[in-house]
Design an enzyme around this catalytic site. Structure first.
Site, mmCIF file in Angstrom:
data_model
loop_
_atom_site.group_PDB
_atom_site.id
_atom_site.type_symbol
_atom_site.label_atom_id
_atom_site.label_comp_id
_atom_site.label_asym_id
_atom_site.label_seq_id
_atom_site.Cartn_x
_atom_site.Cartn_y
_atom_site.Cartn_z
ATOM 1 N N ASP A 1 -78.158 15.166 -48.193
ATOM 2 C CA ASP A 1 -77.629 14.055 -48.978
ATOM 3 C C ASP A 1 -76.549 13.308 -48.209
ATOM 4 O O ASP A 1 -75.445 13.830 -48.004
ATOM 5 C CB ASP A 1 -77.062 14.577 -50.298
ATOM 6 N N ASP B 1 -79.210 6.196 -48.841
ATOM 7 C CA ASP B 1 -78.869 7.443 -49.530
ATOM 8 C C ASP B 1 -80.057 8.404 -49.440
ATOM 9 O O ASP B 1 -81.048 8.263 -50.160
ATOM 10 C CB ASP B 1 -78.524 7.167 -50.999
#
Length: 650
Positions: A116, A312
């Protein structure tokens, strides 16, 4: 601040560095940005200090307070730093995320963590967790690690008064939460990593809610910007360059690769400027989008709202501002001349889906247009259909748009789907992000990097598929047996391996083992079948089969040879959880040839079935004609139109 006070603070910093208190060095915290500065900047005494335990590294990588050229020297050295090469697992369609493996503690405890770039904290469920779901691996047990240390409370962190330990708390956009305490321990990065295990601060989770509670993965590895980011911690230790790269697998393959540290970028890598001051996330200066070469009628400012255009890796799909989404959707639909729009797989969502494109990913570009992203420097990144589509889970040969409207948020959010089979390099040192289209399952070969793993540090890594002393075995060639197809047709590849782990210890992990084998052999998990699993002495023996994919009747000659080569040359690497193991047998099975009488009776059977179907169709046609005759009354005018009825399935 007076000059005398500045000199005093500098003297204290130098004393701390050179004295026996060297392992405890003041870290200066910027009140404006939250950045951590090493003791080489300790003379900026206006910032409050957070005291964290640091461990002295080798003299060449130490931060010198008396060398004015150290910053330049460190920049040069960073190009020669090691990097952590790590595999990625899972996929976007089934899991919604990609994971990597980290080993924490001494002896090491393994965890599967979601990759992430939108998070900073790396955390795993702790043995003290009061509300944690059932995940892939056991919870972290600090008491079993001889190298674990809690991060004690200070003025610079939120504090748990009961434990006198620093705590963290994170909430995500989908309203899931994670909270716990901060600890420090040795973290290892896998047996492909050149980087030796390093001490780092991470979160020991005591509560989780929402998707974090229900997900299969254990936790998250935070790659974002911030003092707790694993990237920032390794960069501050000067063990890697200020860069990292991700490469997500394609629509059918999954998996991929990750590198913590710098790599030599390919000559044709496309770069976009990334402004670290623009937002707390990794952004790019996107200026325009084109569909089939035609520019969308949008102002460049539409991609610069709020946080700008963000990358992202922890988000599955892509999200555009309202105006950009509608322009993109309409432009794509105009290019789909031979496809039919259908409902999505989930009635709770209004997915935009199309059928009739076929089941082969390589053929998608014949039905769907290329999408170009144009950056502020004029560079262009061309995206394949797999970068904005996902498979319809209920209709074969149908696909749906994986780009959605970002509600009322004017930000542009580009998730994992956007970078399938694209190497993305986050070059933080030079404030840019690079994109290189490639096959991520073959990344090391395409970057001309040797696939052989370096020596493994003690008590931290996995093992190879065979004993280290056993030499590689060349995969024998297979001669084609089906001349009219131009190549060999393989029904399945079977192999047998022996583990030194007992049957009872292996049994709970057999599903995970199948997933790992699939990833190592570059096939889908559904293609891996366990044929036999039994005890042998103090170990266990298992036999496996690799079968054709869902849309194929055979395994191609090339794919079969690749599987056999990886098996026989010991390129299959599994974590230390499975101990050491050895390949003892393999076989490529071809379809059995049918005798003349089998072919004869097969033809007769097909003819009988065809005759039966024709008879049923004739009878059904007669019934429909009879029904219509009863419906048409004689008193109706001959010229009156009778509405046609749709023929219902028999």
């Amino acid at each position: 601040m007076s000059r005398e006070w500045t000199q005093l603070v500098s003297a204290v910093c130098l004393f701390l560095y050179l004295s026996e208190f060297g392992p405890w060095i003041a870290l200066a915290i910027s009140g404006d940005t939250g950045d951590i500065l090493l003791s080489k900047n300790c003379h900026q005494g206006a910032r409050p200090a957070m005291i964290l335990p640091l461990y002295r590294s080798d003299p060449d990588s130490s931060v010198s307070a008396v060398n004015p050229h150290r910053k330049l020297q460190r920049s040069v050295e960073s190009r020669r730093r090691s990097n952590a090469r790590m595999r990625l697992y899972d996929d976007l369609l089934l899991h919604g995320y990609y994971t990597t493996r980290l080993w924490i503690g001494t002896p090491p405890q393994r965890f599967a963590l979601i990759v992430d770039t939108g998070s900073t904290v790396t955390y795993v469920p702790c043995s003290t967790c009061e509300h944690c779901g059932r995940h892939q691996d056991p919870k972290f047990q600090p008491d079993l690690s001889s190298t674990y240390q809690p991060v004690k409370c200070s003025s610079s962190c939120n504090c748990d008064d009961n434990r006198m330990q620093c705590v963290y708390e994170r909430q995500y956009a989908e309203m899931s939460t994670s909270s716990g305490v901060l600890g420090e321990d040795v973290i290892a990065f896998g047996n492909q990593s050149e980087l030796t295990p390093q001490r780092a601060v991470f979160g020991c989770e005591n509560a989780e809610t929402g998707d974090l509670y229900s997900q299969h993965a254990d936790g998250i590895i935070g790659l974002g910007r911030g003092d707790l980011s694993i990237v920032d911690q390794l960069v501050e230790k000067n063990v890697i360059g200020d860069s990292f790269s991700l490469c997500y697998g394609g629509m059918d393959v999954g998996g991929g690769a990750m590198v913590l540290g710098g790599i030599s970028p390919p000559s044709d890598m496309v770069f976009a400027y990334s402004d670290p001051g623009r937002s707390p996330y990794y952004n790019i200066d996107l200026k325009e989008m084109r569909v089939a070469g035609k520019r969308l009628p949008l102002k460049p400012s539409v991609f610069d709202g709020k946080h700008g255009t963000i990358l992202d890796s922890g988000t599955t799909y892509a999200y555009l501002p309202e105006a950009a989404f509608h322009a993109f959707k309409d432009a794509v639909k105009k290019e789909l001349h031979s496809l039919k729009q259908i409902n999505g797989p989930d009635p709770n969502y209004h997915d935009i889906c199309f059928s009739g494109a076929g089941n082969s990913v390589s053929e998608l570009s014949k039905s769907f247009p290329v999408v170009d992203m144009v950056f502020g420097n004029g560079a262009k990144l061309s995206l394949s259909p797999e970068n904005y589509l996902f498979r319809h889970s209920k209709v074969r040969g149908a696909y749906c748009l994986g780009i959605f409207q970002n509600g009322k948020d004017p930000s542009t959010l580009l998730g994992g789907i956007f970078v399938r089979n694209i190497l993305v390099t986050y070059d933080r040192e030079h404030t840019k992000v690079g994109f290189w289209k490639t096959n991520c399952s073959e990344l090391w070969e395409r970057l001309h990097i040797s696939g052989a793993p370096p020596p493994m540090p003690p008590n931290s890594e996995g093992t190879n598929m065979t004993e280290a002393s056993e030499p590689p075995v060349a995969a024998p060639s297979i001669s084609p047996q089906d001349s009219h197809t131009g190549g060999l047709q393989i029904a399945r590849v079977t192999f047998v391996i022996i583990f030194n782990i007992s049957y009872s210890d292996m049994k709970p992990h057999i599903t995970e083992l199948a997933e790992l084998i699939a990833h190592e052999l570059y096939v889908n998990t559904s293609q891996v079948q366990l044929m036999n699993f039994t005890s042998i002495g103090n170990g266990s023996l298992s036999s496996w089969a690799i079968i054709p994919g869902a849309s194929a009747d055979y395994i191609s000659n090339t794919t079969a040879m690749s599987i056999i080569a990886r098996l026989t040359n010991h390129h299959v690497q599994l974590p230390s959880t499975f101990g050491s193991y050895k390949l003892v047998d393999w076989k490529a099975e071809v379809p059995p040839e049918r005798s003349w009488w089998q072919q004869y009776y097969m033809v007769l059977g097909l003819a009988a079935m065809l005759t039966l179907l024709l008879g049923l169709l004739s009878f059904a046609t007669f019934l429909i004609w009879k029904s219509r005759q009863q419906t048409l009354h004689s008193y109706k005018p001959v010229d009156e139109a009778v509405p046609e009825q749709e023929l219902q399935p028999l």
